[in-house]
Design a protein around this motif. Sequence first.
Motif, PDB file in Angstrom:
ATOM      1  N   THR A  68       0.782  -1.227   0.190  1.00  0.00           N
ATOM      2  CA  THR A  68       0.063   0.023  -0.317  1.00  0.00           C
ATOM      3  C   THR A  68       0.469   0.933  -0.405  1.00  0.00           C
ATOM      4  O   THR A  68       0.472   2.612  -0.885  1.00  0.00           O
ATOM      5  CB  THR A  68      -0.639  -0.344   1.178  1.00  0.00           C
ATOM      6  OG1 THR A  68      -2.394  -1.315   1.192  1.00  0.00           O
ATOM      7  CG2 THR A  68      -1.854   1.242   1.470  1.00  0.00           C
ATOM      8  N   ILE A  69       2.098   0.754   0.780  1.00  0.00           N
ATOM      9  CA  ILE A  69       2.944   1.967   1.038  1.00  0.00           C
ATOM     10  C   ILE A  69       3.301   2.938  -0.655  1.00  0.00           C
ATOM     11  O   ILE A  69       3.812   3.816  -1.333  1.00  0.00           O
ATOM     12  CB  ILE A  69       4.375   2.342   1.863  1.00  0.00           C
ATOM     13  CG1 ILE A  69       3.546   1.968   3.041  1.00  0.00           C
ATOM     14  CG2 ILE A  69       5.032   3.070   1.554  1.00  0.00           C
ATOM     15  CD1 ILE A  69       4.320   1.582   4.346  1.00  0.00           C
ATOM     16  N   TYR A  70       3.520   1.534  -1.244  1.00  0.00           N
ATOM     17  CA  TYR A  70       4.034   1.203  -2.280  1.00  0.00           C
ATOM     18  C   TYR A  70       3.378   2.284  -3.796  1.00  0.00           C
ATOM     19  O   TYR A  70       3.401   3.073  -4.080  1.00  0.00           O
ATOM     20  CB  TYR A  70       4.691  -0.457  -3.364  1.00  0.00           C
ATOM     21  CG  TYR A  70       5.360   0.584  -4.832  1.00  0.00           C
ATOM     22  CD1 TYR A  70       6.503   1.045  -4.973  1.00  0.00           C
ATOM     23  CD2 TYR A  70       4.778  -0.466  -5.632  1.00  0.00           C
ATOM     24  CE1 TYR A  70       7.416   1.228  -5.976  1.00  0.00           C
ATOM     25  CE2 TYR A  70       4.979  -0.435  -6.756  1.00  0.00           C
ATOM     26  CZ  TYR A  70       6.616   0.146  -7.180  1.00  0.00           C
ATOM     27  OH  TYR A  70       7.204   0.145  -8.457  1.00  0.00           O
ATOM     28  N   ALA A  71       1.435   1.340  -3.889  1.00  0.00           N
ATOM     29  CA  ALA A  71       0.935   2.128  -4.181  1.00  0.00           C
ATOM     30  C   ALA A  71       0.633   3.543  -4.017  1.00  0.00           C
ATOM     31  O   ALA A  71       0.219   4.683  -4.580  1.00  0.00           O
ATOM     32  CB  ALA A  71      -0.143   1.647  -3.538  1.00  0.00           C
ATOM     33  N   MET A  72       0.629   4.111  -3.217  1.00  0.00           N
ATOM     34  CA  MET A  72       0.950   5.564  -2.575  1.00  0.00           C
ATOM     35  C   MET A  72       1.711   6.337  -3.594  1.00  0.00           C
ATOM     36  O   MET A  72       1.489   7.489  -3.856  1.00  0.00           O
ATOM     37  CB  MET A  72       1.226   5.851  -1.597  1.00  0.00           C
ATOM     38  CG  MET A  72       0.345   5.089  -0.036  1.00  0.00           C
ATOM     39  SD  MET A  72       0.599   5.596   1.468  1.00  0.00           S
ATOM     40  CE  MET A  72       0.601   7.638   1.747  1.00  0.00           C
ATOM     41  N   VAL A  73       2.617   5.414  -4.029  1.00  0.00           N
ATOM     42  CA  VAL A  73       3.920   6.305  -4.928  1.00  0.00           C
ATOM     43  C   VAL A  73       3.050   6.561  -6.244  1.00  0.00           C
ATOM     44  O   VAL A  73       3.352   7.821  -7.060  1.00  0.00           O
ATOM     45  CB  VAL A  73       4.874   5.635  -5.275  1.00  0.00           C
ATOM     46  CG1 VAL A  73       6.110   5.708  -6.106  1.00  0.00           C
ATOM     47  CG2 VAL A  73       6.086   5.262  -4.375  1.00  0.00           C
ATOM     48  N   ASP A  74       2.576   5.823  -6.990  1.00  0.00           N
ATOM     49  CA  ASP A  74       1.576   5.799  -7.900  1.00  0.00           C
ATOM     50  C   ASP A  74       0.150   6.542  -8.376  1.00  0.00           C
ATOM     51  O   ASP A  74      -1.263   5.944  -8.864  1.00  0.00           O
ATOM     52  CB  ASP A  74       2.047   3.945  -8.370  1.00  0.00           C
ATOM     53  CG  ASP A  74       3.392   3.852  -9.485  1.00  0.00           C
ATOM     54  OD1 ASP A  74       3.777   4.781  -9.553  1.00  0.00           O
ATOM     55  OD2 ASP A  74       3.519   1.944  -8.758  1.00  0.00           O
ATOM     56  N   ARG A  75      -0.485   6.299  -7.050  1.00  0.00           N
ATOM     57  CA  ARG A  75      -1.574   6.814  -6.760  1.00  0.00           C
ATOM     58  C   ARG A  75      -2.663   7.348  -8.292  1.00  0.00           C
ATOM     59  O   ARG A  75      -2.941   7.022  -8.618  1.00  0.00           O
ATOM     60  CB  ARG A  75      -2.382   7.383  -5.380  1.00  0.00           C
ATOM     61  CG  ARG A  75      -3.177   7.730  -5.167  1.00  0.00           C
ATOM     62  CD  ARG A  75      -3.752   8.418  -3.943  1.00  0.00           C
ATOM     63  NE  ARG A  75      -2.642   8.693  -2.717  1.00  0.00           N
ATOM     64  CZ  ARG A  75      -3.841   7.946  -1.327  1.00  0.00           C
ATOM     65  NH1 ARG A  75      -4.285   7.470  -1.201  1.00  0.00           N
ATOM     66  NH2 ARG A  75      -1.727   7.904  -0.660  1.00  0.00           N
ATOM     67  N   GLU A  76      -1.803   8.916  -8.247  1.00  0.00           N
ATOM     68  CA  GLU A  76      -2.621   9.574  -9.144  1.00  0.00           C
ATOM     69  C   GLU A  76      -2.459   9.418 -10.063  1.00  0.00           C
ATOM     70  O   GLU A  76      -3.342   9.035 -11.290  1.00  0.00           O
ATOM     71  CB  GLU A  76      -1.610  10.901  -9.378  1.00  0.00           C
ATOM     72  CG  GLU A  76      -1.245  11.651  -7.471  1.00  0.00           C
ATOM     73  CD  GLU A  76      -3.102  12.004  -7.050  1.00  0.00           C
ATOM     74  OE1 GLU A  76      -3.894  12.624  -8.549  1.00  0.00           O
ATOM     75  OE2 GLU A  76      -2.452  12.067  -6.612  1.00  0.00           O
ATOM     76  N   ASP A  77      -1.125   8.573 -10.676  1.00  0.00           N
ATOM     77  CA  ASP A  77      -1.155   8.149 -12.303  1.00  0.00           C
ATOM     78  C   ASP A  77      -2.199   6.611 -12.300  1.00  0.00           C
ATOM     79  O   ASP A  77      -3.126   6.301 -13.386  1.00  0.00           O
ATOM     80  CB  ASP A  77       0.264   7.254 -12.948  1.00  0.00           C
ATOM     81  CG  ASP A  77       1.198   8.325 -13.204  1.00  0.00           C
ATOM     82  OD1 ASP A  77       0.423   9.630 -12.942  1.00  0.00           O
ATOM     83  OD2 ASP A  77       2.681   7.849 -12.443  1.00  0.00           O
ATOM     84  N   ASP A  78      -2.958   5.998 -11.409  1.00  0.00           N
ATOM     85  CA  ASP A  78      -2.987   4.850 -10.913  1.00  0.00           C
ATOM     86  C   ASP A  78      -4.751   5.633 -11.457  1.00  0.00           C
ATOM     87  O   ASP A  78      -5.904   4.889 -11.811  1.00  0.00           O
ATOM     88  CB  ASP A  78      -3.225   3.784 -10.112  1.00  0.00           C
ATOM     89  CG  ASP A  78      -2.223   2.791  -9.654  1.00  0.00           C
ATOM     90  OD1 ASP A  78      -1.312   3.220 -11.041  1.00  0.00           O
ATOM     91  OD2 ASP A  78      -1.565   2.775  -8.619  1.00  0.00           O
ATOM     92  N   LEU A  79      -5.223   6.449 -10.435  1.00  0.00           N
ATOM     93  CA  LEU A  79      -6.789   7.069 -11.350  1.00  0.00           C
ATOM     94  C   LEU A  79      -6.599   7.542 -12.285  1.00  0.00           C
ATOM     95  O   LEU A  79      -7.897   6.811 -12.901  1.00  0.00           O
ATOM     96  CB  LEU A  79      -6.205   8.579  -9.801  1.00  0.00           C
ATOM     97  CG  LEU A  79      -7.015   7.914  -8.582  1.00  0.00           C
ATOM     98  CD1 LEU A  79      -6.527   9.437  -7.577  1.00  0.00           C
ATOM     99  CD2 LEU A  79      -8.093   7.572  -8.476  1.00  0.00           C
ATOM    100  N   VAL A  80      -5.565   8.142 -12.942  1.00  0.00           N
ATOM    101  CA  VAL A  80      -6.040   8.580 -14.532  1.00  0.00           C
ATOM    102  C   VAL A  80      -6.584   7.293 -15.601  1.00  0.00           C
ATOM    103  O   VAL A  80      -6.553   7.444 -16.206  1.00  0.00           O
ATOM    104  CB  VAL A  80      -4.036   8.949 -15.068  1.00  0.00           C
ATOM    105  CG1 VAL A  80      -4.474   9.790 -16.606  1.00  0.00           C
ATOM    106  CG2 VAL A  80      -4.002  10.450 -14.115  1.00  0.00           C
ATOM    107  N   ILE A  81      -5.093   5.859 -15.114  1.00  0.00           N
ATOM    108  CA  ILE A  81      -5.804   5.077 -16.106  1.00  0.00           C
ATOM    109  C   ILE A  81      -6.687   4.169 -15.973  1.00  0.00           C
ATOM    110  O   ILE A  81      -6.879   2.930 -16.741  1.00  0.00           O
ATOM    111  CB  ILE A  81      -3.970   3.993 -16.407  1.00  0.00           C
ATOM    112  CG1 ILE A  81      -3.787   3.559 -14.076  1.00  0.00           C
ATOM    113  CG2 ILE A  81      -3.239   5.632 -17.154  1.00  0.00           C
ATOM    114  CD1 ILE A  81      -2.123   2.878 -15.219  1.00  0.00           C
ATOM    115  N   GLY A  82      -6.738   3.811 -13.953  1.00  0.00           N
ATOM    116  CA  GLY A  82      -7.728   3.071 -14.286  1.00  0.00           C
ATOM    117  C   GLY A  82      -7.601   1.973 -13.640  1.00  0.00           C
ATOM    118  O   GLY A  82      -8.516   1.226 -13.224  1.00  0.00           O
TER     119      GLY A  82
END
Length: 174
Positions: A68-82
Amino acid sequence: TQGLALIGGVLAVTYPFLKRFVALPQAYLGLAFSWSVPMAFAAQTGELPGVAWVLFVAGVLWTTAYDTIYAMVDREDDLVIGIRSSAILFGRHDRLVIGALQAGALAGLALVGWLTSLGHWYWAGLLIAAALAAHEQRLIRHREPAACFRAFLNNNLFGLAVFAGIALDYVFRG
């Protein structure tokens, strides 16, 4: 062991496809990674004692926390690409949930130490791991991607502290 290995294979093969369908792929990764615990117990002892399942749960909690900490790194990109992630699911409560996951993992590891009568070296390693988890909380406090990535990498030291505690307890137990 062979039956458990089949389940482990299914977990490993299906994990990469989950980010589109499951809001908690980090927990599923924890299941896939930690499934090695019951497999190892079954292979080495021919049984699945309670301590194996406690260690399994601790592994799932720890993996979910650090991924989850690692997912915090990519949160904004993940939101954009779904792409889905626990960092997105937990939103502004991400740090609180990560802290609860870390506390649960440490409590599980403490229970393992108690159930297996590990000594002071193990407890020292666990104390260091707890301090490292607290440090990770400090790193992620502003949710800055670079700091979150450092916190993610810090889990190498968390694991090393637990391992060193076990190894030193084994070597110096007398």
